[in-house]
Design an enzyme around this catalytic site. Structure first.
Site, short mmCIF file in Angstrom:
data_model
loop_
_atom_site.label_atom_id
_atom_site.label_comp_id
_atom_site.label_asym_id
_atom_site.label_seq_id
_atom_site.Cartn_x
_atom_site.Cartn_y
_atom_site.Cartn_z
N GLY A 54 -2.03 9.33 -1.57
CA GLY A 54 -3.14 9.83 -0.78
C GLY A 54 -2.61 10.21 0.59
N GLY A 179 3.39 11.32 -5.85
CA GLY A 179 4.62 10.63 -5.48
C GLY A 179 4.98 9.51 -6.43
N MET A 180 3.99 8.67 -6.76
CA MET A 180 4.24 7.55 -7.67
C MET A 180 3.92 7.92 -9.10
SD MET A 180 5.00 4.73 -5.84
CE MET A 180 6.25 5.83 -5.34
N GLU A 199 -3.09 16.92 -14.17
CA GLU A 199 -2.85 17.03 -12.72
C GLU A 199 -3.58 18.28 -12.24
OE1 GLU A 199 -1.16 15.39 -9.90
OE2 GLU A 199 -2.27 17.09 -9.08
N ALA A 269 -7.19 7.49 -6.89
CA ALA A 269 -8.61 7.12 -6.92
C ALA A 269 -8.96 6.07 -5.86
CB ALA A 269 -8.97 6.61 -8.31
N CYS A 414 16.28 -2.07 -8.78
CA CYS A 414 16.24 -2.84 -10.02
C CYS A 414 15.49 -4.13 -9.75
CB CYS A 414 17.63 -3.07 -10.61
SG CYS A 414 18.60 -4.31 -9.83
N GLY A 502 -2.22 0.94 -2.06
CA GLY A 502 -2.48 1.05 -3.50
C GLY A 502 -3.95 1.17 -3.83
P1 NAD Z 1 -0.39 10.93 -4.55
O1 NAD Z 1 -1.56 11.05 -3.64
O2 NAD Z 1 0.96 11.35 -4.12
O3 NAD Z 1 -0.73 11.70 -5.91
C1 NAD Z 1 -1.98 11.64 -6.56
C2 NAD Z 1 -2.07 12.85 -7.48
O4 NAD Z 1 -3.29 12.80 -8.21
C3 NAD Z 1 -2.08 14.17 -6.70
O5 NAD Z 1 -1.03 14.97 -7.20
C4 NAD Z 1 -3.45 14.75 -6.96
O6 NAD Z 1 -3.44 16.16 -7.03
C5 NAD Z 1 -3.80 14.15 -8.31
N1 NAD Z 1 -5.23 14.03 -8.56
C6 NAD Z 1 -6.19 13.54 -7.73
N2 NAD Z 1 -7.39 13.54 -8.36
C7 NAD Z 1 -7.19 14.03 -9.59
C8 NAD Z 1 -8.03 14.23 -10.71
N3 NAD Z 1 -9.33 13.91 -10.68
N4 NAD Z 1 -7.47 14.74 -11.84
C9 NAD Z 1 -6.16 15.06 -11.91
N5 NAD Z 1 -5.31 14.89 -10.87
C10 NAD Z 1 -5.82 14.37 -9.73
O7 NAD Z 1 -0.41 9.40 -4.99
P2 NAD Z 1 0.71 8.53 -5.75
O8 NAD Z 1 1.69 8.06 -4.76
O9 NAD Z 1 1.17 9.24 -6.95
O10 NAD Z 1 -0.17 7.28 -6.18
C11 NAD Z 1 -1.21 7.45 -7.14
C12 NAD Z 1 -2.09 6.23 -7.21
O11 NAD Z 1 -1.38 5.16 -7.78
C13 NAD Z 1 -2.59 5.75 -5.86
O12 NAD Z 1 -3.91 5.26 -5.98
C14 NAD Z 1 -1.66 4.68 -5.52
O13 NAD Z 1 -2.21 3.76 -4.61
C15 NAD Z 1 -1.41 4.05 -6.87
N6 NAD Z 1 -0.11 3.41 -6.92
C16 NAD Z 1 0.21 2.66 -7.96
C17 NAD Z 1 1.44 2.04 -8.01
C18 NAD Z 1 1.85 1.21 -9.14
O14 NAD Z 1 2.85 0.54 -9.08
N7 NAD Z 1 1.12 1.26 -10.19
C19 NAD Z 1 2.34 2.19 -7.00
C20 NAD Z 1 2.00 3.00 -5.97
C21 NAD Z 1 0.80 3.63 -5.96
#
Ligand code: NAD
Length: 566
Positions: A54, A179-180, A199, A269, A414, A502
């Site tokens: 975000g 990014g993630m 996406e 989200a 790792c 997150g």
């Molecule tokens: P980011 O903001 O870089 O990417 C989010 C992506 O989702 C964007 O490319 C956006 O275009 C897309 N997107 C948004 N709404 C959409 C929709 N309705 N349909 C399709 N695509 C949509 O975020 P990120 O760094 O990739 O992180 C994603 C989420 O995962 C965040 O909520 C983050 O907090 C969480 N996260 C999880 C972990 C983990 O270990 N599981 C780690 C870091 C982040």
């Protein structure tokens, strides 16, 4: 050559090599890691200071960035710089063993700890969203999460498909290639499976394809399903990014009676205004709507999220394995919409990661400050030499060398834990070995070791890392605060405390640390302490909550848990 931000526009990335512009390597490491976050190969929108997740930022404004750079260049070896939500606010004489930089991002007092209040303060320029590693200058690009995603999916495959070769022949459906989230297609194919990822932003799909994280893209869902089925039937790994809104894609799949083996999501989200895209608009239209009418944007965004969660639940109902991937989409729908069933699918931590946390295991990562890939390759050899018995670790390092391209400063991740040998934890043994290699000149410049905020003993996040704790202590935030204090006491070089990473503002408190291995005795002393106490927090936190695995690790490796036997 002008201000630091003018220089950034020219160089766009971390300085590399063995000459430094600061007084010492500890300050230089902070400066390089801040700039590494803002390397266009690493961060998602560095020109806006946005790193990932975000609006996770590295500094509050370009003025604040300039000031941080000036302070770091001038900071003495016995001084500590204070950074409050991405802005330098103070500098004090401390001592050599103290952290050089202390960071607090996005923290608010409980009653005011909401996105609404945060956005009011942000508009006044008083606060910044630090996400997890963005504001603590420890983000290393999609490569930083890849092993966690890979391990999570491997754990899922072991549990649900015993005897299967990972995810071979299985189709995983997800959303979000940011990014993630961009790590998902590669993590699925590394586990031999097939991934279909929705996406909305076509440029993000292109970026994942360019860096080898995703194989193909399409606008045509039927084509994606057909290619995925074909690959799964042939047992071949395959990934495709579908240019679509994730909620729309799930509904369209269900209309076609297509139910994947696994369904999850990593759209942003956690942030309904600046992270998640509502259905019915292109990215440009949605961005304009956000600007023009943020209230309508939020309503539409939450409506789409509700349909999105409904789609996941329907797929689960029809036989898919569903789990939330740490973006709080369940919490968002439960808080803002009337959908009682939102939590009917589990989060990934209680489902797959907590047993690792009980052993103090977490995503240990290191970056070569030289910028030289050979330095990381030397550490790859070192970690394999040090842990000859860890087959999974060897497989991971081989896969990473083969499939994961470096972004910005060469780095590696790792998962290492607390288990001790000769009184040294896995993490401490490895850090000390790197320090020796730096001292011997086998590695050309210091290495900085850091980690995600998502770690064994560093986070309270009731919808994610501490969801469904055995003793109900999910929301107790004393643990991350103790972790940050302990990291300072143990002598980490940078320590940070953030809110809302997150899962969004008000939903989590978490911490991070860095230790700079410059080959000195001081670095060895710091590494030995920090990499014992930090994973040790994971062991005591889970032992306190009554997890037997953590109690056994504490017993086996001499971790004091004071009230254990009372
Ligand atoms: P980011 O903001 O870089 O990417 C989010 C992506 O989702 C964007 O490319 C956006 O275009 C897309 N997107 C948004 N709404 C959409 C929709 N309705 N349909 C399709 N695509 C949509 O975020 P990120 O760094 O990739 O992180 C994603 C989420 O995962 C965040 O909520 C983050 O907090 C969480 N996260 C999880 C972990 C983990 O270990 N599981 C780690 C870091 C982040």
């Amino acid at each position: 050559i002008g201000t630091p931000s003018e220089q950034w526009r020219e160089y766009r990335g971390a300085p590399t090599g063995t000459d430094i512009e600061c007084e010492g390597w500890r300050q230089e490491a902070a400066l390089r890691m801040l700039n590494n976050n803002l390397d266009p190969e690493v961060g998602e929108r560095p020109e806006d200071l946005v790193v990932y997740g975000g609006t996770g930022r590295a500094a509050r404004s370009w003025d604040a960035y300039d000031a941080i750079m000036d302070e770091l260049r001038d900071l003495g070896d016995t001084e500590t710089l204070l950074v409050q939500s991405g802005k330098p606010v103070g500098r004090f004489e401390t001592h050599e063993r103290a952290p050089r930089v202390l960071i607090a991002n996005s923290n608010l007092v409980g009653k005011w700890d909401t996105w609404e209040h945060f956005h009011e303060l942000e508009a006044k320029g008083l606060i910044m969203y630090g996400q997890m590693t963005a504001g603590s200058w420890a983000y290393i690009g999609t490569q930083g999460i890849i092993q966690g995603t890979y391990e999570t999916l491997a754990a899922l495959a072991r549990e649900h498909y015993p005897g299967n070769d990972g995810l071979r022949g299985k189709i995983v459906v997800t959303g979000g290639l940011g990014g993630m989230g961009g790590a998902q297609p590669l993590a699925v194919t590394m586990n031999h499976g097939v991934c279909i990822a929705a996406e909305v932003d076509e440029e993000r799909i292109d970026r994942r394809i360019e860096t080898g994280y995703c194989q193909e893209k399409t606008d045509d869902l039927d084509e994606a399903i057909e290619r995925a089925r074909e690959a799964a039937d042939n047992g071949e790994p395959y990934s495709v990014g579908v240019h679509a809104n994730a909620a729309d894609m799930l509904e369209a799949m269900l209309e076609r009676d297509f139910v994947p083996d696994v369904v999850t999501d990593q759209t942003s989200a956690h942030d309904e205004l600046e992270g998640y895209y509502p259905s019915g608009h292109t990215v440009a239209e949605a961005d304009a709507l956000r600007e023009r009418d943020p209230e309508t944007y939020v309503e539409e965004s939450l409506d789409t999220m509700e349909r999105h969660v409904d789609g996941i639940l329907e797929m689960q109902e029809r036989g898919a394995i569903a789990f939330e991937y740490g973006n709080n989409i369940r919490g968002q729908v439960e808080d803002h919409r009337d959908l009682d069933a939102a939590f009917d699918f589990p989060g990934f931590v209680p489902a797959y990661i907590r047993p690792l946390f009980c052993e103090g295991k977490g995503p240990f990562r290191w970056a070569a400050l030289s910028g030289n890939p050979a330095d990381i390759h030397r550490t790859d050899e070192a970690v394999k030499e040090l842990f000859p018995e860890k087959d999974d670790l060897h497989r991971w390092i081989d896969l990473a060398q083969e499939r994961v391209s470096f972004q910005g400063l060469p780095s590696r991740v790792c998962w290492l834990g607390y288990a001790t040998e000769d009184g040294l934890t896995e993490r401490a043994r490895f850090a000390l070995r790197i320090n020796e290699l730096v001292a011997d000149g086998e590695i050309s410049a210091p290495v900085v070791v850091t980690r995600d905020h998502l770690d064994a003993g560093s986070v309270a996040s009731p919808n994610r890392e501490t969801e469904a704790m055995k003793d109900g202590s999910d929301a107790v935030a004393d643990w991350p605060i103790l972790n940050a204090l302990l990291n300072c006491a143990a002598g980490a070089d940078i320590v940070s405390v953030h809110d809302g990473g997150g899962v969004g503002i008000g939903n989590a408190l978490h911490t991070n640390n860095h230790v700079v291995l410059d080959g000195s005795d001081l670095a060895a002393e710091k590494a030995r302490r920090v990499f014992t106490t930090d994973p040790g927090m994971g062991v005591i936190r889970h032992a306190d909550a009554g997890y037997e695995v953590a109690e056994d690790v504490a017993d086996a490796h001499g971790v004091a848990v004071p009230m254990r036997d009372r």
